[in-house]
Design an enzyme around this catalytic site. Structure first.
Site, PDB file in Angstrom:
ATOM      1  CD  GLN A 139      -1.029  -0.423   3.721  1.00 51.36           C
ATOM      2  OE1 GLN A 139      -2.252  -0.407   3.643  1.00 51.36           O
ATOM      3  NE2 GLN A 139      -0.411  -0.765   4.840  1.00 51.36           N
TER       4      GLN A 139
ATOM      5  CG  HIS B  53      -9.636   3.873  17.169  1.00 53.06           C
ATOM      6  ND1 HIS B  53      -9.271   5.045  16.541  1.00 53.06           N
ATOM      7  CD2 HIS B  53      -9.200   2.859  16.370  1.00 53.06           C
ATOM      8  CE1 HIS B  53      -8.622   4.749  15.415  1.00 53.06           C
ATOM      9  NE2 HIS B  53      -8.570   3.442  15.293  1.00 53.06           N
TER      10      HIS B  53
ATOM     11  CG  ASP C 292      -4.077   2.707  13.374  1.00 50.44           C
ATOM     12  OD1 ASP C 292      -4.418   2.115  14.416  1.00 50.44           O
ATOM     13  OD2 ASP C 292      -4.897   3.020  12.481  1.00 50.44           O
TER      14      ASP C 292
ATOM     15  CD  GLU D 277      -1.479  -3.854   9.217  1.00 51.21           C
ATOM     16  OE1 GLU D 277      -1.207  -3.623   8.023  1.00 51.21           O
ATOM     17  OE2 GLU D 277      -2.586  -3.610   9.742  1.00 51.21           O
TER      18      GLU D 277
ATOM     19  CG  ASP E 275      -3.737 -12.819   3.744  1.00 52.42           C
ATOM     20  OD1 ASP E 275      -4.126 -11.797   3.147  1.00 52.42           O
ATOM     21  OD2 ASP E 275      -4.434 -13.851   3.868  1.00 52.42           O
ATOM     22  CB  ALA E 276      -6.367 -11.153   8.225  1.00 48.32           C
TER      23      ALA E 276
ATOM     24  CG  ASP F 242      -9.645  -0.835  12.577  1.00 48.99           C
ATOM     25  OD1 ASP F 242     -10.529  -0.326  11.858  1.00 48.99           O
ATOM     26  OD2 ASP F 242      -8.735  -0.174  13.112  1.00 48.99           O
TER      27      ASP F 242
END
Length: 531
Positions: A263, A298, A320, A340, A374-375, A392
């Site tokens: 990204q 959040h 983050d 993540e 990778d989730a 999220d």
């Protein structure tokens, strides 16, 4: 007679120069074929990757680039037929132009996106030109190969395409594994342009130097030198050019930017109307949070999900560290696993002071474990059970993200969720994208969960929605745990009001999303097109 004419049409020139019948010359020419193939595929991948970063919809970007380039390659092959009488000069010119256009392609398209808002037309034109030039390479190289050593057409084709495909393999692997991490998109394309120009030099200087007149050779070499100078100068100025173009796309000053293999990450900072700093994170151009009001998002994402057992918590996405910050505020939390995809994101959250200050160093808390994976793949292999799961992810505006909003994904999630566990999913905006929102809710229900939907207002986002879910048929109550710390936004009254949807934004008839039918991708692309 027709057959005889066809055979003569594909045969090599009857009197190839004897001084070129050497293994060394043939090796060098096949090396040029290898380099050309590798460069051509890198250009193709660079264009598709850039479109995915800037526009999203990776399936459409890939389809348009590949379709236009393959069509143009066919046209380029036909256009090269009259040039076979002077193949050395023609090939050198083609390589010089391709090196220049291909090398500058990413910069040109980035500029078209930033200043002209004409990315798609520009991308089609660049793909067309690059495809035409790549298509012209093969017939010219075939003619040159036959001039070195006469052989049957089928044998020449086999040799040519074998090396061509190997070059494409190397180029395809080199792009994500070496060029992107080492140089980034803009500089990576420039480096490949230089390699393309070198392929032209190999043919003119080392293989067919005796077939090229001095003046012609001098002119070709001068042209290649100009191309290399242009690419080299652009490389030196690339960082400044990229910063200027990128800054044009953001209202506030950029304090950090990087392009990873996953990204484009940008952080901006300005002063809010309240006088406090406003730090904003953007991924692929989409706003992820504003420091002025991120607590609203959040708090809503995390605390209702922890109203049940929450000793062991799983966070998916949220690199983050802001959701993790909220989870760790609960005294009952003993362990948190954060999954993540992008290690650059979690590294930035740990080391970049504006983000670290916001997340309060949550990623370095001893209760937290960060997994860069990778989730979907991680979930298939996970065996530990969790009391609560916080999801999220960015909005599902690409195929790779849509799979994380599928029935199959939520099916996998049930394997790691405790029997009395709860799941919270950020689900987009019920106002701006109602079909997307309700499709996510229906997808979760299709996977065997009962759901409670609610919405809040986040000034930097506007209206935003979430789905709280648990396995079974009884919808989870929307409430806060007893050990919930003092919050800035949420309380019982706000949560009660959040479950009320106005008439024009209540549940609609939508399809659940699956891997084979990613309905949520269709909805999000349609509803966010004009925003």
């Amino acid at each position: 007679m027709s057959s005889a004419l066809d055979d003569r049409a594909v045969a090599a020139p009857p009197n190839p120069p004897a001084d070129h019948h050497t293994r060394g010359a043939r090796f060098l020419l096949l090396l040029a074929v290898f380099l050309c193939a590798a460069c051509g595929l890198v250009y193709e991948l660079a264009l598709t990757a850039l479109g995915s970063y800037l526009i999203g919809n990776s399936v459409l970007q890939t389809s348009v680039v590949i379709s236009v380039m393959v069509f143009a390659m066919g046209v380029g092959s036909l256009a090269a037929k009259p040039l076979r009488h002077r193949p050395v000069v023609a090939f050198a010119v083609v390589e010089g132009v391709l090196a220049l256009v291909g090398g500058l392609s990413v910069l040109m398209l980035y500029a078209a996106f930033a200043w002209l808002q004409l990315y798609m037309p520009a991308m089609i034109v660049v793909s067309l030109v690059v495809g035409l030039l790549i298509g012209a390479e093969i017939p010219l190289l075939m003619t040159l190969l036959q001039r070195i050593r006469t052989q049957e057409a089928s044998s020449a084709v086999a040799d040519m395409f074998a090396v061509d495909y190997i070059g494409a393999l190397v180029g395809g692997l080199c792009f994500p594994l070496f060029l992107l991490p080492t140089f980034g998109q803009l500089k990576g394309a420039l480096v490949v342009g230089v390699v393309n120009a070198v392929a032209g030099v190999i043919v003119v200087v080392f293989i067919f130097r005796r077939q090229t007149g001095r003046l012609v050779k001098a002119g070709l070499l001068a042209g290649v030198a100009l191309v290399l100078a242009a690419l080299g100068t652009t490389y030196v100025l690339a960082d400044d050019l990229e910063v200027t173009a990128r800054q044009h796309m953001y209202a506030d000053p950029i304090i950090h930017s990087e392009t990873t293999q996953y990204q484009d990450i940008v952080v901006t900072r300005s002063t809010a109307f309240t006088g406090e700093p406003d730090v904003r994170l953007f991924l692929n151009g989409d706003l992820q949070f504003s420091s002025v009001d991120e607590y609203r998002y959040h708090e809503s994402l995390v605390h209702p999900a922890l109203s049940g057992p929450h000793s062991n918590v799983l966070i998916m996405g949220g690199g983050d560290g802001l959701a993790l910050r909220e989870v760790l505020r609960h005294e009952g939390v003993r362990h948190v696993t954060l999954v993540e995809l992008d290690p650059a994101m979690t590294r930035l959250a740990r080391t970049f002071e504006p983000l670290r200050k916001l997340n309060q160093g949550s990623l370095d808390d001893p209760r937290a474990k960060v997994v860069n994976a990778d989730a979907f793949t991680w979930l298939r292999e996970a065996r530990q059970q969790y009391d609560a799961v916080i999801i999220d992810f960015p909005d599902p505006d690409s195929a790779s993200l849509a799979k994380l909003y599928s029935v199959e994904f939520y099916d996998l999630l049930r394997r790691v969720l405790a029997p009395d566990g709860q799941v919270m999913v950020q689900s987009g905006s019920p106002f701006f994208a109602p079909k997307t929102y309700w499709s996510i809710a229906k997808t979760i229900e299709t996977a065997g969960y009962a759901t409670t939907e609610f919405q809040i207002d986040v000034p930097s986002f506007g209206n935003w929605g979430f789905v709280l879910a648990r396995p079974g048929t009884e919808a989870p109550p929307l409430r806060l745990a007893r050990d919930t710390p003092k919050l800035r936004y949420l309380d019982a009254a706000v949560l009660k009001a959040a479950t009320v949807f106005p008439v024009d934004r209540r549940r609609t008839d939508v399809r659940p999303s699956t891997l084979m039918d990613p309905a949520v991708l269709e909805y999000v692309q349609d509803e966010w097109r004009d925003y």
